[in-house]
Scaffold this motif. Structure first.
Motif, mmCIF file in Angstrom:
data_model
loop_
_atom_site.group_PDB
_atom_site.id
_atom_site.type_symbol
_atom_site.label_atom_id
_atom_site.label_comp_id
_atom_site.label_asym_id
_atom_site.label_seq_id
_atom_site.Cartn_x
_atom_site.Cartn_y
_atom_site.Cartn_z
ATOM 1 N N UNK A 195 0.811 -1.193 -0.062
ATOM 2 C CA UNK A 195 -0.161 0.116 -0.039
ATOM 3 C C UNK A 195 0.865 1.079 -0.072
ATOM 4 N N UNK A 196 0.784 2.145 -0.726
ATOM 5 C CA UNK A 196 1.509 3.337 -0.926
ATOM 6 C C UNK A 196 1.360 4.540 0.324
ATOM 7 N N UNK A 197 2.329 5.125 0.658
ATOM 8 C CA UNK A 197 2.238 6.045 1.858
ATOM 9 C C UNK A 197 1.125 6.808 1.964
ATOM 10 N N UNK A 198 0.858 7.487 0.430
ATOM 11 C CA UNK A 198 -0.199 8.719 0.008
ATOM 12 C C UNK A 198 -1.556 7.910 0.382
ATOM 13 N N UNK A 199 -1.735 6.605 0.540
ATOM 14 C CA UNK A 199 -3.012 5.988 0.631
ATOM 15 C C UNK A 199 -3.331 5.714 2.091
ATOM 16 N N UNK A 200 -2.522 6.283 3.129
ATOM 17 C CA UNK A 200 -2.707 5.840 4.607
ATOM 18 C C UNK A 200 -2.435 7.132 5.290
ATOM 19 N N UNK A 201 -3.469 7.259 6.230
ATOM 20 C CA UNK A 201 -3.310 8.319 7.492
ATOM 21 C C UNK A 201 -3.178 7.725 8.626
ATOM 22 N N UNK A 202 -2.765 8.179 9.461
ATOM 23 C CA UNK A 202 -2.556 7.706 10.917
ATOM 24 C C UNK A 202 -3.211 8.477 12.154
ATOM 25 N N UNK A 203 -3.949 7.831 12.808
ATOM 26 C CA UNK A 203 -4.439 8.350 13.958
ATOM 27 C C UNK A 203 -3.747 7.672 15.457
ATOM 28 N N UNK A 204 -2.817 8.379 16.110
ATOM 29 C CA UNK A 204 -1.777 7.695 17.012
ATOM 30 C C UNK A 204 -1.995 8.254 18.251
ATOM 31 N N UNK A 205 -3.285 8.697 18.421
ATOM 32 C CA UNK A 205 -3.566 9.395 19.690
ATOM 33 C C UNK A 205 -4.764 8.589 20.525
ATOM 34 N N UNK A 206 -5.560 7.967 19.848
ATOM 35 C CA UNK A 206 -6.550 7.016 20.180
ATOM 36 C C UNK A 206 -6.429 6.075 21.459
ATOM 37 N N UNK A 207 -7.046 6.034 22.503
ATOM 38 C CA UNK A 207 -6.983 5.118 23.633
ATOM 39 C C UNK A 207 -8.075 3.898 23.638
ATOM 40 N N UNK A 208 -9.351 3.943 22.834
ATOM 41 C CA UNK A 208 -10.311 3.096 22.955
ATOM 42 C C UNK A 208 -11.156 3.024 21.812
ATOM 43 N N UNK A 209 -11.924 2.498 21.664
ATOM 44 C CA UNK A 209 -12.910 2.246 20.211
ATOM 45 C C UNK A 209 -13.675 3.718 19.944
ATOM 46 N N UNK A 210 -14.096 4.441 21.128
ATOM 47 C CA UNK A 210 -14.719 5.694 21.103
ATOM 48 C C UNK A 210 -13.661 6.692 20.325
ATOM 49 N N UNK A 211 -12.668 6.748 21.038
ATOM 50 C CA UNK A 211 -11.505 7.733 20.426
ATOM 51 C C UNK A 211 -11.169 7.414 19.126
ATOM 52 N N UNK A 212 -10.975 6.016 18.751
ATOM 53 C CA UNK A 212 -10.695 5.420 17.353
ATOM 54 C C UNK A 212 -11.699 6.256 16.306
ATOM 55 N N UNK A 213 -12.839 6.377 16.712
ATOM 56 C CA UNK A 213 -14.074 6.932 15.865
ATOM 57 C C UNK A 213 -13.535 8.455 15.873
ATOM 58 N N UNK A 214 -13.761 8.918 16.884
ATOM 59 C CA UNK A 214 -13.594 10.497 17.034
ATOM 60 C C UNK A 214 -12.479 10.999 16.066
ATOM 61 N N UNK A 215 -11.256 10.553 16.568
ATOM 62 C CA UNK A 215 -10.090 11.122 15.778
ATOM 63 C C UNK A 215 -9.919 10.678 14.386
ATOM 64 N N UNK A 216 -10.176 9.627 13.963
ATOM 65 C CA UNK A 216 -10.300 9.166 12.488
ATOM 66 C C UNK A 216 -11.232 10.027 11.892
ATOM 67 N N UNK A 217 -12.363 10.549 12.371
ATOM 68 C CA UNK A 217 -13.233 11.190 11.864
ATOM 69 C C UNK A 217 -12.779 12.459 11.234
ATOM 70 N N UNK A 218 -11.737 13.034 12.331
ATOM 71 C CA UNK A 218 -11.381 14.453 12.220
ATOM 72 C C UNK A 218 -10.192 14.358 10.977
ATOM 73 N N UNK A 219 -9.640 13.192 10.629
ATOM 74 C CA UNK A 219 -8.789 13.230 9.610
ATOM 75 C C UNK A 219 -9.449 13.110 8.497
ATOM 76 N N UNK A 220 -10.564 12.735 8.296
ATOM 77 C CA UNK A 220 -11.413 12.819 7.065
ATOM 78 C C UNK A 220 -11.716 14.527 6.487
ATOM 79 N N UNK A 221 -11.537 14.417 4.996
ATOM 80 C CA UNK A 221 -11.853 15.734 4.137
ATOM 81 C C UNK A 221 -13.251 15.867 4.316
ATOM 82 N N UNK A 222 -13.500 17.061 4.538
ATOM 83 C CA UNK A 222 -14.707 17.560 4.619
ATOM 84 C C UNK A 222 -15.514 17.458 3.240
ATOM 85 N N UNK A 223 -16.897 16.879 3.496
ATOM 86 C CA UNK A 223 -17.549 16.639 2.222
ATOM 87 C C UNK A 223 -17.378 15.286 1.869
ATOM 88 N N UNK A 224 -16.425 14.498 2.339
ATOM 89 C CA UNK A 224 -16.039 12.910 1.845
ATOM 90 C C UNK A 224 -16.057 12.152 2.964
#
Length: 341
Positions: free
Chosen positions: A233-262
């Protein structure tokens, strides 16, 4: 008569299809599936053996009979599965309280269904208080057995997709590391996500989500990214959330990485964990669906029990209220039985 039964079946099935297409991340999906499936079996049996209606009813009665037979054998099947899971897990991964959940539940079932009745009979424990305690235990066990069944069915229906969901992001949930390397369990999640990514590699981005635990050398998200890079998988196709500590934060922090409207995305985790993750996403107001990664059976059963306990903590007020109502009904029935006998 046949027409009326058909209308009844359609009416009962409508809530199931509405929940499925509207938002299937709710236990109402499993509830209506079991209700409509049971009714279909009863109607099929009635049409075939009472009205002697042959043709389609024969198929319906076979499916319905299998469905009802499965429900009847569920306690025995569950007991065997729990014993297998508990003993295998302890033998392969060692004894601790978490690994013993399946075995403890199996012993509890044996104690309630076999040992208690034998002791009560041998010791002549016919005192009203013992009968009341046994009844309250029975109503509680019945409630949780039904709830586990609904939870299990809902979980399955959430990783079966009759129409492939559209997604711009795939959020892969972390699951612990072995040093700086992902575990086989976590690797199965990443492999599943990569398989989904390869369907539309130019349009989809992977989000590796997981922070650094107190006993971990690096963040799970970073180790997951390294694994995906080694899989091509190319590096350009990967984003990383390295702060979350549980499933709740997994979802919250990952959502913040997404482009608005997508922000259309799917979650990838192991089968046993999928429903609770989707319920958490629903509570956060995030629209998504999920895919499950394969897990060994002996591990999945015990892990599923952990997830069910996790769900109970999410909805503890509702479940406590329902159990309280069931206890009240049980006590009323005992009082009425005492008045008329």
């Amino acid at each position: 008569m046949t027409f009326l039964f058909s209308i009844l079946l359609i009416l009962v099935s409508l809530p199931f299809f509405w929940v499925y297409w509207h938002d299937k991340r709710t236990l109402w999906l499993g509830f209506w599936f079991l209700v409509s499936g049971s009714l279909a079996g009863i109607i099929g049996i009635f049409l075939t053996f009472v009205l002697e209606w042959q043709s389609f009813a024969v198929i319906l009665v076979i499916l319905g009979a299998l469905f009802i037979l499965t429900l009847m054998l569920a306690p025995l099947i569950s007991l065997i599965a729990l014993l297998y899971s508990g003993l295998t897990l302890i033998r392969r991964e060692g004894f601790n309280l978490v690994n013993s959940l399946a075995l403890l539940l199996a012993f509890g079932m044996i104690g309630y269904m076999v040992i208690w009745p034998i002791l009560a009979s041998r010791l002549s424990l016919n005192w009203p208080i013992f009968n009341v305690i046994y009844g309250l235990m029975g109503s509680t066990i019945f409630y949780f057995a039904v709830l586990v069944g609904i939870f299990f069915v809902t979980n399955i229906l959430n990783f079966i997709h009759f129409v492939r969901p559209r997604y711009s992001y795939i959020v892969v949930l972390g699951a612990g590391l072995n040093g700086t390397e992902v575990t086989p369990l976590l690797a199965s999640r990443i492999d599943k996500a990569i398989k989904l990514w390869r369907r539309r590699p130019q349009e989809v981005t992977l989000i590796m989500s997981g922070g650094q635990g107190p006993d971990e050398v690096i963040a799970e998200g970073e180790a997951m990214k390294a694994y995906a890079l080694r899989q091509g998988v190319p590096q350009s196709a990967i984003l990383v959330d390295n702060q979350s500590r549980n499933t709740h934060e997994n979802l919250q922090f990952s959502y913040k990485l997404m482009e608005k409207g997508r922000e259309d995305f799917v979650i990838v985790t192991n089968y046993y964990h999928l429903l609770r993750a989707l319920i958490l996403a629903r509570r956060l107001g995030l629209k998504c669906q999920g895919y499950g990664a394969k897990t060994k059976l002996y591990f999945s059963i015990n892990a599923f029990l952990r997830e069910f306990i996790g769900y109970l903590t999410l909805a503890w007020r509702l479940n406590l209220s329902l159990i309280g109502g069931l206890w009240g009904l049980t006590l009323v029935l005992y009082l009425l039985n005492g008045l008329f006998n």
